[in-house]
Scaffold this motif. Structure first.
Motif, short mmCIF file in Angstrom:
data_model
loop_
_atom_site.label_atom_id
_atom_site.label_comp_id
_atom_site.label_asym_id
_atom_site.label_seq_id
_atom_site.Cartn_x
_atom_site.Cartn_y
_atom_site.Cartn_z
N CYS A 1 0.83 -1.21 0.00
CA CYS A 1 0.00 0.00 0.00
C CYS A 1 0.86 1.26 0.00
CB CYS A 1 -0.92 0.01 1.21
SG CYS A 1 -2.22 -1.25 1.17
N ALA B 1 -7.93 1.17 -0.81
CA ALA B 1 -8.03 0.61 0.55
C ALA B 1 -8.64 1.61 1.51
CB ALA B 1 -6.65 0.17 1.03
N LEU C 1 -9.73 -4.68 2.01
CA LEU C 1 -8.34 -4.98 2.35
C LEU C 1 -8.28 -5.96 3.52
CD1 LEU C 1 -5.31 -4.64 2.16
CD2 LEU C 1 -5.51 -2.48 3.42
N PRO D 1 -5.83 -3.36 -6.72
CA PRO D 1 -7.09 -2.62 -6.70
C PRO D 1 -7.93 -2.98 -7.92
CG PRO D 1 -5.30 -1.22 -7.51
CD PRO D 1 -4.69 -2.56 -7.17
N LEU E 1 -1.71 -7.94 -3.69
CA LEU E 1 -2.89 -7.14 -3.41
C LEU E 1 -3.06 -6.17 -4.57
CD1 LEU E 1 -2.31 -6.29 0.36
CD2 LEU E 1 -3.83 -8.04 -0.59
N VAL F 1 -10.03 -3.92 -2.86
CA VAL F 1 -8.72 -4.55 -2.84
C VAL F 1 -8.94 -6.06 -2.96
CG1 VAL F 1 -6.60 -4.98 -1.54
CG2 VAL F 1 -7.71 -2.74 -1.43
N LEU G 1 -3.50 1.82 -4.90
CA LEU G 1 -3.91 0.74 -4.00
C LEU G 1 -4.29 1.29 -2.64
CD1 LEU G 1 -4.19 -2.28 -3.26
CD2 LEU G 1 -1.74 -2.30 -2.76
#
Length: 306
Positions: free
Chosen positions: A42, A52, A59, A84, A82, A89, A48
């Protein structure tokens, strides 16, 4: 990114700790390491972190699924990421990650997915013998992709081969919700990885069953929008299935579903609950049970976001 802008993602990651630790007792990921990898992801990706911040619950759930599937976010290993997507997420498990999960659970010793191009020499020798695939890895003009195959070795020493022509792979791609509806996502950004992932998913059906691998594939198909289960056909079939009232459902089935919902509420593993229902029931009973699961999951999310 400043520490102030990272406050919401940091809290969302922390909110996953209790469920993560409980689930990881069975699957193995280390909370301290994975939470650090998530925080770094992040911090190094403004978009991202923004997604989140706007949807912290997604997330949190992505972190819980790291534990449920049993993969690592370690960027060096490139097993899971992870990402987006559509305001959420999502945990994206790579084809390498799927192979690692299967190997960790003892379903296979190893597996390898390869893409075949039109100028390659490819001699298919059946489902239990490695094909003769020869090409020059330094050749920049191997031609168009004509298919892909997955080669895996079982603990017994047996070899399993799954081959898919490119037309079948494109059909799988076209069932991806992200690709079919918006022409975006992993099929656009990483087509060769998705080709390999598709043939690995097909091959895994012939491997010994593993819960974590099934969870990973189910999550990717449903939550990550890869949609390799024929979403439109499934929706149409469900709409044609007649409705039944709760009173028509056997008491034992209602008690069983209550236990399933309770476990899913405690762990957040709603995809696992759906898999159990779909394996156990058919027709109107399955439709009724899935409807109850959906309502329970929506209620759990509403409570968590309140």
């Amino acid at each position: 990114m400043s520490n102030e802008l990272m406050q919401v993602p940091k809290q969302a990651i922390a909110d996953a700790k209790a469920r993560f630790v409980d689930t990881a007792e069975r699957s193995g990921p280390d909370w301290k390491a994975e939470s650090m990898f998530a925080y770094q992801a992040c911090a190094n990706n403004d978009y991202l972190a923004e997604v989140a911040t706007g949807n912290p619950w997604s997330l949190t759930m992505a972190m819980i699924n790291v534990a449920a599937i049993g993969v690592t976010l370690n960027p060096v290993r490139q097993l899971a990421f992870l990402v987006p997507r559509d305001g959420r997420v999502i945990l994206d498990v790579s084809y390498r990650g799927l192979i690692q999960v299967a190997a960790d659970e003892g379903a296979i010793l190893w597996a390898k997915a390869e893409i075949v191009r039109e100028n390659d020499h490819f001699d298919y020798r059946g489902p239990a013998q490695a094909p003769d695939h020869r090409f020059n890895p330094f050749d920049t003009d191997r031609g168009e992709i004509v298919g892909a195959y997955c080669l895996a070795q079982l603990p017994s020493g047996a070899i399993l081969v799954e081959a898919m022509p490119i037309d079948e792979i494109w059909k799988a791609r076209d069932r991806s919700m992200a690709y079919a509806k918006k022409r975006k996502g992993s099929w656009v950004d990483f087509p060769e990885e998705m080709i390999k992932k598709t043939v690995i998913k097909r091959a895994s059906k012939t491997w010994p069953h593993t819960n974590r691998l099934a969870t990973a594939i189910d999550y990717l198909n449903r939550e990550a929008g890869e949609g390799l289960v024929g979403v439109e056909a499934a929706v149409a079939a469900e709409e044609e299935t007649p409705e039944i009232d709760t009173e028509q459902v056997p008491q034992k089935m209602r008690e069983y579903l209550t236990r399933i919902i309770q476990r899913a509420s405690e762990t957040g593993l709603w995809s696992n609950a759906r898999e159990l229902v779909e394996e156990r029931y058919q027709g109107p009973y399955k439709k009724w049970a899935l409807k109850q699961l959906t309502m329970a999951e929506d209620q759990a999310k509403t409570v968590a976001e309140a």
